[in-house]
Write a protein that holds these residues in place. Structure first.
Motif, PDB file in Angstrom:
ATOM      1  N   SER A 114       0.852  -1.566  -0.032  1.00  9.08           N
ATOM      2  CA  SER A 114       0.764   0.120  -0.122  1.00  9.08           C
ATOM      3  C   SER A 114       0.681   1.054   0.148  1.00  9.08           C
ATOM      4  O   SER A 114       1.898   1.363   0.726  1.00  9.08           O
ATOM      5  N   LEU A 115       0.531   2.369  -0.407  1.00 11.61           N
ATOM      6  CA  LEU A 115       1.146   3.846  -0.735  1.00 11.61           C
ATOM      7  C   LEU A 115       0.373   4.164   0.374  1.00 11.61           C
ATOM      8  O   LEU A 115       0.691   5.813  -0.684  1.00 11.61           O
ATOM      9  N   LEU A 116      -0.448   4.197   0.341  1.00 15.56           N
ATOM     10  CA  LEU A 116      -1.171   4.957   1.594  1.00 15.56           C
ATOM     11  C   LEU A 116      -1.111   4.474   3.134  1.00 15.56           C
ATOM     12  O   LEU A 116      -1.070   3.287   3.443  1.00 15.56           O
ATOM     13  N   HIS A 152      -8.000   3.142   8.574  1.00 14.41           N
ATOM     14  CA  HIS A 152      -8.539   4.163   7.098  1.00 14.41           C
ATOM     15  C   HIS A 152     -10.128   2.375   6.448  1.00 14.41           C
ATOM     16  O   HIS A 152     -10.843   2.997   6.274  1.00 14.41           O
ATOM     17  N   TYR A 153      -8.753   1.802   6.493  1.00 15.76           N
ATOM     18  CA  TYR A 153      -9.776   0.499   6.377  1.00 15.76           C
ATOM     19  C   TYR A 153      -9.638  -0.411   6.581  1.00 15.76           C
ATOM     20  O   TYR A 153      -7.764  -1.485   6.460  1.00 15.76           O
ATOM     21  N   PRO A 154      -9.671  -1.617   7.564  1.00 14.61           N
ATOM     22  CA  PRO A 154      -9.421  -2.069   8.459  1.00 14.61           C
ATOM     23  C   PRO A 154      -8.735  -3.643   7.542  1.00 14.61           C
ATOM     24  O   PRO A 154      -7.901  -4.273   7.552  1.00 14.61           O
ATOM     25  N   ASP A 155      -9.813  -3.955   6.771  1.00  8.62           N
ATOM     26  CA  ASP A 155      -9.987  -5.268   6.214  1.00  8.62           C
ATOM     27  C   ASP A 155      -8.838  -5.381   4.889  1.00  8.62           C
ATOM     28  O   ASP A 155      -8.561  -6.479   4.823  1.00  8.62           O
ATOM     29  N   LEU A 156      -8.647  -4.412   4.386  1.00  6.68           N
ATOM     30  CA  LEU A 156      -7.432  -3.724   3.638  1.00  6.68           C
ATOM     31  C   LEU A 156      -5.961  -4.722   3.448  1.00  6.68           C
ATOM     32  O   LEU A 156      -5.391  -5.688   2.907  1.00  6.68           O
TER      33      LEU A 156
END
Length: 158
Positions: free
Chosen positions: A91-93, A99-103
Protein backbone atom coordinates in the motif's frame (compact mmCIF):
# COMPACT_ATOMS: atom_id res chain seq x y z
CA UNK A 1 -15.76 11.54 -15.00
CA UNK A 2 -13.28 11.36 -12.16
CA UNK A 3 -12.00 9.11 -9.38
CA UNK A 4 -10.28 9.82 -6.10
CA UNK A 5 -6.96 8.11 -5.44
CA UNK A 6 -5.67 7.89 -1.87
CA UNK A 7 -1.94 7.65 -1.10
CA UNK A 8 0.79 8.88 1.24
CA UNK A 9 -0.10 10.44 4.59
CA UNK A 10 -3.86 10.51 3.87
CA UNK A 11 -3.38 12.46 0.62
CA UNK A 12 -6.04 12.36 -2.09
CA UNK A 13 -5.89 13.14 -5.77
CA UNK A 14 -8.88 13.60 -8.05
CA UNK A 15 -8.11 12.19 -11.49
CA UNK A 16 -9.98 12.53 -14.75
CA UNK A 17 -10.84 9.12 -16.22
CA UNK A 18 -11.02 10.43 -19.77
CA UNK A 19 -7.31 9.90 -20.38
CA UNK A 20 -5.00 7.11 -21.45
CA UNK A 21 -3.97 4.64 -18.77
CA UNK A 22 -0.29 5.41 -19.38
CA UNK A 23 -0.90 9.11 -18.65
CA UNK A 24 -2.90 8.31 -15.51
CA UNK A 25 -0.22 6.05 -14.04
CA UNK A 26 2.59 8.49 -14.93
CA UNK A 27 0.67 11.32 -13.22
CA UNK A 28 0.08 9.21 -10.09
CA UNK A 29 3.75 8.20 -9.95
CA UNK A 30 4.77 11.88 -10.01
CA UNK A 31 2.22 12.83 -7.36
CA UNK A 32 3.21 10.11 -4.91
CA UNK A 33 6.93 10.50 -5.71
CA UNK A 34 7.42 6.98 -7.03
CA UNK A 35 10.33 6.13 -9.28
CA UNK A 36 9.43 6.08 -12.99
CA UNK A 37 10.34 2.38 -13.17
CA UNK A 38 8.03 1.51 -10.25
CA UNK A 39 4.97 -0.52 -11.12
CA UNK A 40 1.77 0.79 -9.56
CA UNK A 41 -1.85 -0.30 -9.50
CA UNK A 42 -5.09 0.55 -7.76
CA UNK A 43 -7.18 -1.27 -5.21
CA UNK A 44 -10.81 -0.33 -4.70
CA UNK A 45 -12.28 0.12 -1.22
CA UNK A 46 -13.60 -3.46 -1.19
CA UNK A 47 -10.10 -4.85 -1.83
CA UNK A 48 -10.50 -5.68 -5.52
CA UNK A 49 -7.30 -5.26 -7.51
CA UNK A 50 -7.82 -3.32 -10.74
CA UNK A 51 -4.88 -5.05 -12.52
CA UNK A 52 -3.90 -1.90 -14.41
CA UNK A 53 -0.29 -3.08 -14.34
CA UNK A 54 -1.26 -6.06 -16.51
CA UNK A 55 -2.93 -4.07 -19.31
CA UNK A 56 -1.09 -4.95 -22.52
CA UNK A 57 -1.20 -1.55 -24.20
CA UNK A 58 -1.76 1.23 -21.62
CA UNK A 59 -0.85 3.91 -24.17
CA UNK A 60 -3.97 3.17 -26.19
CA UNK A 61 -6.48 2.15 -23.49
CA UNK A 62 -8.61 4.70 -21.67
CA UNK A 63 -8.70 4.60 -17.87
CA UNK A 64 -12.50 4.75 -17.95
CA UNK A 65 -12.51 1.22 -19.39
CA UNK A 66 -11.03 -0.17 -16.15
CA UNK A 67 -12.17 2.21 -13.40
CA UNK A 68 -15.60 3.39 -12.27
CA UNK A 69 -16.27 7.08 -12.01
CA UNK A 70 -16.70 8.69 -8.58
CA UNK A 71 -15.13 5.72 -6.78
CA UNK A 72 -12.24 5.88 -4.35
CA UNK A 73 -9.11 3.82 -4.95
CA UNK A 74 -5.96 3.15 -2.96
CA UNK A 75 -2.63 3.42 -4.73
CA UNK A 76 -0.43 0.34 -4.37
CA UNK A 77 3.03 -0.66 -5.53
CA UNK A 78 3.37 -3.93 -7.43
CA UNK A 79 6.65 -5.67 -6.67
CA UNK A 80 7.65 -8.46 -9.04
CA UNK A 81 10.67 -10.51 -8.05
CA UNK A 82 13.38 -10.95 -10.69
CA UNK A 83 13.49 -14.36 -12.40
CA UNK A 84 10.11 -15.20 -10.87
CA UNK A 85 6.42 -14.66 -11.41
CA UNK A 86 5.91 -14.01 -7.70
CA UNK A 87 4.23 -10.66 -7.09
CA UNK A 88 3.65 -8.80 -3.86
CA UNK A 89 1.58 -5.69 -3.25
CA UNK A 90 2.39 -2.77 -0.95
CA UNK A 91 0.00 0.00 0.00
CA UNK A 92 1.18 3.51 -0.77
CA UNK A 93 -1.43 4.86 1.65
CA UNK A 94 0.16 5.08 5.09
CA UNK A 95 -1.76 3.41 7.92
CA UNK A 96 -3.97 1.52 5.50
CA UNK A 97 -5.51 -0.49 8.36
CA UNK A 98 -6.58 2.71 10.12
CA UNK A 99 -8.60 3.84 7.08
CA UNK A 100 -9.64 0.41 5.77
CA UNK A 101 -9.36 -2.28 8.49
CA UNK A 102 -9.86 -5.23 6.09
CA UNK A 103 -7.48 -4.16 3.34
CA UNK A 104 -4.07 -5.03 4.88
CA UNK A 105 -5.21 -8.67 5.10
CA UNK A 106 -6.57 -8.49 1.56
CA UNK A 107 -3.23 -7.21 0.22
CA UNK A 108 -1.42 -9.96 2.10
CA UNK A 109 -3.76 -12.58 0.60
CA UNK A 110 -3.26 -11.17 -2.90
CA UNK A 111 0.50 -11.46 -2.42
CA UNK A 112 0.17 -14.97 -0.99
CA UNK A 113 -2.08 -16.06 -3.87
CA UNK A 114 0.55 -15.12 -6.44
CA UNK A 115 3.15 -17.04 -4.42
CA UNK A 116 0.83 -20.07 -4.16
CA UNK A 117 0.02 -19.87 -7.88
CA UNK A 118 3.74 -19.79 -8.70
CA UNK A 119 4.41 -22.77 -6.41
CA UNK A 120 1.47 -24.69 -7.90
CA UNK A 121 2.74 -24.06 -11.44
CA UNK A 122 6.25 -25.08 -10.48
CA UNK A 123 4.88 -28.19 -8.75
CA UNK A 124 2.66 -29.15 -11.66
CA UNK A 125 5.59 -28.87 -14.08
CA UNK A 126 7.68 -31.06 -11.78
CA UNK A 127 4.84 -33.59 -11.46
CA UNK A 128 4.41 -33.65 -15.25
CA UNK A 129 8.13 -34.17 -15.77
CA UNK A 130 8.16 -37.00 -13.21
CA UNK A 131 5.11 -38.59 -14.82
CA UNK A 132 6.61 -38.38 -18.29
CA UNK A 133 9.93 -39.82 -17.21
CA UNK A 134 8.32 -42.68 -15.28
CA UNK A 135 5.80 -43.57 -17.99
CA UNK A 136 8.33 -43.41 -20.81
CA UNK A 137 10.48 -45.97 -18.99
CA UNK A 138 7.58 -48.43 -18.81
CA UNK A 139 6.41 -50.13 -21.93
CA UNK A 140 2.72 -49.74 -22.41
CA UNK A 141 0.62 -51.98 -24.59
CA UNK A 142 -0.62 -50.07 -27.58
CA UNK A 143 -4.25 -50.17 -28.48
CA UNK A 144 -5.36 -49.99 -32.08
CA UNK A 145 -6.20 -46.53 -33.32
CA UNK A 146 -9.65 -45.58 -34.56
CA UNK A 147 -8.33 -45.40 -38.09
CA UNK A 148 -6.87 -48.91 -37.99
CA UNK A 149 -10.14 -50.25 -36.53
CA UNK A 150 -12.09 -48.52 -39.31
CA UNK A 151 -9.81 -50.02 -41.95
CA UNK A 152 -10.20 -53.49 -40.41
CA UNK A 153 -13.99 -53.14 -40.37
CA UNK A 154 -14.03 -51.99 -44.02
CA UNK A 155 -11.92 -55.02 -44.99
CA UNK A 156 -14.34 -57.36 -43.20
CA UNK A 157 -17.28 -55.89 -45.11
CA UNK A 158 -15.72 -56.53 -48.50
Amino acid sequence: MFITVRYGDNCQEMVNLHCRLLILTAHLKRKCQCKPEDCIDLLDETGALMNLSRVENPASEFASKYLQERKRYILIRVVRRENSEVTSYESLLEDLGKHYPDLPDRLQKLSANTQARQNWRRGSFQRRAQTLSSTSARSRPTSPSKKSLRVALDEDRT
